[in-house]
Design a protein around this motif. Structure first.
Motif, mmCIF file in Angstrom:
data_model
loop_
_atom_site.group_PDB
_atom_site.id
_atom_site.type_symbol
_atom_site.label_atom_id
_atom_site.label_comp_id
_atom_site.label_asym_id
_atom_site.label_seq_id
_atom_site.Cartn_x
_atom_site.Cartn_y
_atom_site.Cartn_z
ATOM 1 N N TYR A 98 2.159 25.264 -51.844
ATOM 2 C CA TYR A 98 3.071 24.127 -51.901
ATOM 3 C C TYR A 98 2.374 22.903 -52.486
ATOM 4 C CZ TYR A 98 6.193 26.727 -48.814
ATOM 5 O OH TYR A 98 7.020 27.676 -48.286
ATOM 6 N N VAL A 158 3.228 18.391 -52.595
ATOM 7 C CA VAL A 158 3.932 17.404 -51.789
ATOM 8 C C VAL A 158 4.197 16.166 -52.639
ATOM 9 C CG1 VAL A 158 1.790 16.417 -50.853
ATOM 10 C CG2 VAL A 158 3.930 16.167 -49.587
ATOM 11 N N LYS A 216 7.730 14.833 -49.073
ATOM 12 C CA LYS A 216 8.610 16.001 -49.188
ATOM 13 C C LYS A 216 7.843 17.203 -49.719
ATOM 14 C CE LYS A 216 12.857 17.655 -51.419
ATOM 15 N NZ LYS A 216 13.950 17.338 -52.392
ATOM 16 N N LEU A 217 7.979 18.331 -49.037
ATOM 17 C CA LEU A 217 7.285 19.564 -49.418
ATOM 18 C C LEU A 217 8.002 20.212 -50.600
ATOM 19 C CD1 LEU A 217 4.810 20.975 -48.079
ATOM 20 C CD2 LEU A 217 6.444 22.569 -47.055
ATOM 21 N N GLU A 231 5.139 24.552 -38.276
ATOM 22 C CA GLU A 231 4.853 23.697 -39.434
ATOM 23 C C GLU A 231 3.671 24.226 -40.247
ATOM 24 O OE1 GLU A 231 6.288 19.248 -38.567
ATOM 25 O OE2 GLU A 231 4.502 19.783 -37.448
ATOM 26 N N ASP A 273 3.534 26.098 -42.795
ATOM 27 C CA ASP A 273 3.725 26.053 -44.247
ATOM 28 C C ASP A 273 3.280 24.714 -44.831
ATOM 29 O OD1 ASP A 273 5.837 24.843 -42.858
ATOM 30 O OD2 ASP A 273 7.327 25.361 -44.400
ATOM 31 N N LYS A 274 3.512 23.617 -44.107
ATOM 32 C CA LYS A 274 3.120 22.292 -44.593
ATOM 33 C C LYS A 274 1.597 22.160 -44.702
ATOM 34 C CE LYS A 274 7.176 19.918 -42.683
ATOM 35 N NZ LYS A 274 7.640 18.848 -41.762
ATOM 36 N N LYS A 275 0.878 22.831 -43.817
ATOM 37 C CA LYS A 275 -0.580 22.716 -43.799
ATOM 38 C C LYS A 275 -1.223 23.315 -45.050
ATOM 39 C CE LYS A 275 -0.753 22.570 -38.780
ATOM 40 N NZ LYS A 275 -1.221 23.163 -37.518
ATOM 41 N N VAL A 286 -0.676 22.781 -47.963
ATOM 42 C CA VAL A 286 -0.848 21.796 -49.035
ATOM 43 C C VAL A 286 -2.331 21.449 -49.202
ATOM 44 C CG1 VAL A 286 -0.415 19.370 -49.644
ATOM 45 C CG2 VAL A 286 1.477 20.826 -48.875
ATOM 46 N N TYR A 299 -1.481 16.703 -45.472
ATOM 47 C CA TYR A 299 -0.183 17.353 -45.505
ATOM 48 C C TYR A 299 0.752 16.568 -44.588
ATOM 49 C CZ TYR A 299 -3.032 19.876 -41.983
ATOM 50 O OH TYR A 299 -3.919 20.210 -40.995
ATOM 51 N N THR A 314 2.489 16.098 -41.824
ATOM 52 C CA THR A 314 2.816 16.359 -40.425
ATOM 53 C C THR A 314 2.006 15.439 -39.519
ATOM 54 O OG1 THR A 314 1.067 17.956 -39.947
ATOM 55 C CG2 THR A 314 3.063 18.823 -40.985
ATOM 56 N N ASN A 361 -1.433 16.633 -38.695
ATOM 57 C CA ASN A 361 -2.525 16.388 -39.630
ATOM 58 C C ASN A 361 -3.362 15.171 -39.265
ATOM 59 O OD1 ASN A 361 -2.946 15.193 -42.951
ATOM 60 N ND2 ASN A 361 -4.139 16.813 -41.999
#
Length: 546
Positions: free
Chosen positions: A70, A72, A77-78, A174, A176-178, A180, A438, A440, A443
């Motif tokens: 991913y 950002v 926004k991812l 979460e 998936d966000k990490k 990044v 990332y 969140t 983070n």
């Protein structure tokens, strides 16, 4: 990311020398026909190889050499990159990523699921001694790999060429966000182990740029467009990154911009108003409230700050508003939380009650209660060359005036500063900053305050994670675990708020100072679409020459 930020945690000898190597601002007709050459300065990174890229300088390079699952946007926004889809099990413990087929590394090797297994195993391996491996701590088998009990990453599997399965040791809705973070970037077979110096200094990636020659330590890093990039190609032909003297980086960047040798620059704090007045009318002033925090690391386990009352006394003694108006001339805003305003679902203005307003009486009361007596020696470290000298001196003077402390300032180049913070014997305070890796709350709260982010080396006692202050509370750790395991976003945010209140207010694990408003100069006379990205860096892959 630690900041020089990280960031993200966010210099040459003279400008004449810079002008000799970068004459004309880097955009003559020949350069423009090929896409243009963009020039900027940084301090010497710790690493540009994803296995250990950690502060703003190294992360800038790594983000442009590698593309992960991913990306950002500046607003957090991812955006899918190599991940064409992601699914998670009902219990939040198994993630399956479908990887875009047909992309390759700049040496022609395929970017497939195995490239991720290879890369993540390389990072988490004990022999790598990575400072950022802890971002993977939630993956099943991490502890065995990171402790040397295994050479396999049990929770990471290539189901087929384009399917990556990740099993977590505990639920994380979460995760998936990490990914990044550049630590999750794929690497080719040629990367080998983390001690492959040839690859460390000239990483082969799959990003919008690739290396032109190896990293010339303390001199330069040169990136060129990767014409085989699997997504929209970069428009710039080349990015020339000069590595500057760490003792006066921001001054040299600013002088270089004025001389036409840099196209992007940070500035010394005292020069911000003058620079804005000069460059804002030319549309060359870039200003953004970013996802970060400036704060003081308080070393929780060593005297004299090994009690909440002592740390609260320090916080109450600081007049953030006076420094914001005086030293920063109104260009920074006091912070009373760790989580930034950009994370609207979890932001709590005033959650740090000691941060809201200087309170001399409470500062003295808590200092006496904790044994922080007048004359106590307090070490105060900071990284040189990034414009911190003025405000650090102002904080030190306030601590002397209010509490009678003997404050010893300890300025070090950024790389040395990060190393000293790891030492188990380090005490007192250290200037620090954190820019989101990332989008969140996790983070911020996990890297800076979780027990697992100390990641102490059994042999040396050094903190290998980003929790350099060594704050540790099982109740806080449990709240983070509960938040990750909560599928409902609102309920998850409530748990993160509770965790922040405990660590930053009740126990003052660290000391927030300023919100993170960032200022840069950009050569918009020669380049279009120059912006600050989510990581507080120029958006190199999107910039084009006029």
């Amino acid at each position: 990311m630690r900041g020089a930020k990280s960031a993200k945690w966010v210099a040459g000898a003279i400008v004449v020398a810079l002008a000799a190597t970068a004459c004309g601002g880097g955009n003559d007709k020949g350069d423009s026909a090929k896409g243009g050459v963009f020039r900027m300065g940084i301090t010497e990174p710790t690493a540009i190889d994803p296995f250990n890229a950690q502060e703003s300088e190294g992360s800038l390079v790594a983000h442009n050499l590698f593309t992960g699952l991913y990306k950002v946007e500046p607003n957090g926004k991812l955006i899918p990159a190599l991940a064409e889809s992601a699914t998670t099990s009902d219990d939040g413990k198994t993630w399956t990523f479908k990887i875009k087929a047909g992309t390759k590394f700049s040496n022609g090797e395929p970017v497939d699921a195995e490239a991720f297994v290879r890369a993540w195993t390389r990072v988490a391996d004990k022999k790598s001694a990575s400072d950022v491996a802890y971002h993977m701590a939630g993956i099943e088998g991490y502890e065995d790999l990171n402790s040397g009990k295994s050479d396999k990453f049990a929770g990471v599997k290539a189901v087929d060429a384009n399917t990556l399965e990740v099993k977590l040791s505990a639920a994380d809705f979460e995760f998936d966000k990490k990914t990044v973070h550049t630590v999750f970037a794929p690497v080719p077979k040629v990367a080998g182990a983390a001690d492959n110096k040839a690859y460390n200094d000239q990483p082969i990636g799959n990003g919008p740029f690739k290396m032109e020659g190896a990293w010339e330590h303390n001199k330069k890093i040169t990136l060129v467009r990767n014409d085989d990039y699997g997504f929209e190609k970069a428009k710039l032909a080349k990015v020339e990154i000069t590595i500057l003297n760490p003792n006066n980086t921001s001054t040299l960047e600013y002088q270089g911009f004025q001389a036409g040798t840099f196209d992007w620059a940070r500035m010394p704090t005292p020069q911000l108003p003058v620079a804005k007045q000069k460059y804002a009318p030319k549309n060359q002033w870039v200003e953004a409230d970013t996802s970060g925090i400036n704060y003081l690391v308080a070393f929780n386990q060593n005297a004299p700050l090994n009690s909440p009352d002592a740390r609260k006394a320090i916080s109450y003694a600081i007049d953030r508003e006076a420094i914001a108006k005086g030293v920063f001339q109104g260009m920074q805003k006091p912070a009373s939380s760790v989580l930034p305003p950009s994370f609207a679902d979890v932001y709590q203005e005033g959650v740090c009650t000691t941060c809201v307003k200087q309170d001399v009486a409470k500062a003295k009361e808590l200092a006496e209660k904790s044994g922080l007596k007048p004359g106590t020696v307090l070490d105060f470290g900071y990284n040189t060359g990034s414009g911190h000298e003025e405000w650090v001196q102002a904080v030190a003077q306030q601590l002397k005036d209010v509490l009678g402390l003997e404050v010893k300032l300890n300025g070090k180049p950024f790389k040395e500063a990060l190393s000293e913070q790891k030492d188990k014997k380090t005490a007192g305070l250290w200037r620090s900053a954190w820019g989101a890796d990332y989008p969140t709350a996790d983070n911020f709260l996990f890297p800076l305050l979780a027990t697992g982010s100390i990641n102490e080396d059994p042999a040396t006692g050094a903190a290998q994670g980003d929790n350099r202050g060594r704050y540790s509370n099982p109740e806080f750790d449990k709240l983070l675990d509960q938040a990750r395991a909560t599928k409902d976003a609102a309920a998850r945010a409530a748990l993160y708020k509770q965790a922040e209140k405990l660590a930053v207010d009740t126990e003052q694990g660290l000391i927030p100072l300023w919100k993170r408003t960032q200022y840069r100069l950009a050569n918009t006379a020669k380049f279009d679409n120059v912006k600050m990205d989510f990581f507080e860096d120029p958006n190199l892959a999107e910039i084009s020459a006029k």
